[in-house]
Motif scaffolding. Sequence first.
Motif, PDB file in Angstrom:
ATOM      1  N   SER A   5       0.860  -1.174   0.000  1.00 21.17           N
ATOM      2  CA  SER A   5       0.000   0.000   0.000  1.00 21.17           C
ATOM      3  C   SER A   5       0.898   1.227   0.000  1.00 21.17           C
ATOM      4  O   SER A   5       1.889   1.279   0.752  1.00 21.17           O
ATOM      5  N   GLY A   6       0.585   2.201  -0.872  1.00 16.97           N
ATOM      6  CA  GLY A   6       1.458   3.366  -0.955  1.00 16.97           C
ATOM      7  C   GLY A   6       0.765   4.536  -1.630  1.00 16.97           C
ATOM      8  O   GLY A   6      -0.441   4.510  -1.881  1.00 16.97           O
ATOM      9  N   GLY A   7       1.557   5.552  -1.923  1.00 17.69           N
ATOM     10  CA  GLY A   7       1.012   6.717  -2.606  1.00 17.69           C
ATOM     11  C   GLY A   7       1.887   7.930  -2.389  1.00 17.69           C
ATOM     12  O   GLY A   7       2.895   7.881  -1.676  1.00 17.69           O
ATOM     13  N   GLN A   8       1.506   9.030  -3.034  1.00 20.91           N
ATOM     14  CA  GLN A   8       2.162  10.298  -2.753  1.00 20.91           C
ATOM     15  C   GLN A   8       1.570  10.857  -1.476  1.00 20.91           C
ATOM     16  O   GLN A   8       0.372  10.717  -1.209  1.00 20.91           O
ATOM     17  N   ARG A   9       2.413  11.501  -0.650  1.00 21.71           N
ATOM     18  CA  ARG A   9       1.970  12.019   0.634  1.00 21.71           C
ATOM     19  C   ARG A   9       1.606  13.500   0.522  1.00 21.71           C
ATOM     20  O   ARG A   9       2.157  14.223  -0.317  1.00 21.71           O
ATOM     21  N   GLU A  10       0.709  13.911   1.376  1.00 20.62           N
ATOM     22  CA  GLU A  10       0.372  15.336   1.438  1.00 20.62           C
ATOM     23  C   GLU A  10       1.504  16.078   2.144  1.00 20.62           C
ATOM     24  O   GLU A  10       1.800  15.817   3.309  1.00 20.62           O
TER      25      GLU A  10
END
Length: 434
Positions: A360-365
């Motif tokens: 699970s991942g993604g770009q962070r705010e």
Amino acid sequence: MQDRTYTADAEPGESATVAGWVHEIRDLGGIAFIILRDVSGKIQIKFEKDEMDDDLVETGLGVSRESVISVTGDVEEEPRAPTGVEVTPESVEVISDADPELPLDPSGKVDAELSTRLDNRTLDLRKPEVQAVFTIRSEILRAVRERFRDLRATEITTPKIVATGTEGGTELFPITYFGEEAFMNQSPQLFKQLIAGSNVERVFEIGPIFRAEEHNTPRHLNEATSIDFEGAFCDQSDAMDVAEEVVVAAYEAAAENCADELETLGLAEEFEVPNDGFPRLSYEEAIERINATGELDEQLVWGDDLPTEGEKALGDDVGGHYFITDWPSEIKPFYIMDHDEDEQLSTGFDLMHPRMELVSGGQREHRHDELVAGFEQQGLDPDQFEYYTKMFKYGMPPHAGFGLGGERLIMTLLGLDNIREAVLFPRDRQRLSP
């Protein structure tokens, strides 16, 4: 033992001292054999009773299976022996007697339930196929570390005792910390973000995480190994690239350096390294493809999390590793950044094996005010995370990353039936010992 020779290194024509476990005893009357096992393999010890001292024979053949012994004698060529050589003993020392009543059979001739195996893990690890799993696990972690370093990432270690949970909620193990309430950390997420923003830029960690989930399934643990990455000046696409590289590196390492272990597990012929690139499906595409399979009783709609049977149907349809991207913002954590052009879509992604989710991942705010608003939208108190949020006031670059389940990677790579087979001493709802 300074003068010890590993069984695999014993050469005909020399005298050697070998030491290990009594794997098998074969008494044929006038002649008897002990098969001695150590980490390198097995060797045959020959006892010709009429030609040997009675005390030597009695000592050697009086031991029970799995006793630890040391044998010194001449190594001779013997084509009929399991490894082509045998030792004629001049001395036998019993280092540690084993109880004749073993709770399981390390030779593997008699199967044991998984619970019995885990209760007696030391004995269980004497089986070649069990040892093969953990040899491969060690090689995979080595290769993963090496690939991260190739990608200019620095290895870090973050706290496992924290004042607040990474994601809030009830999946926390509370502990008493000098009279105050603390928790076992669910994830290194917040800490690795802080370090990625510190000018170190790219970091990784391989370490334990703790989740007080009520799940009791073949793919859930309450203490697991998380393989984490965070990179400054990375977006979600960059993070997906890294995740794919790391998973492929694990497969390559197993294929190149663990041929014997794969053979032991019966996987040598079918084992394949993924080499076609992992498809990237949007969440919307994923639910459409799942619905098209007709495997679910009810059609999925926008905003639904993917049920296990839906993941399986999509995995069967895709036929290999794949990403699911652009998840609805409402079902991803507060620290996942939304798309600027559509706040209903997050930059979050999952990497899937056909059997289950791995990553699970993604770009962070990275913008302070938007991050704080995300806390509030998910019902969390930003003040409890002030140590984290305040750092976003001091120049936080765009960053992205992921967490990869180490045991899930090993489980899927080796086709294990239960995730507990990929852990030396599992922790789940029923197991706190050994």
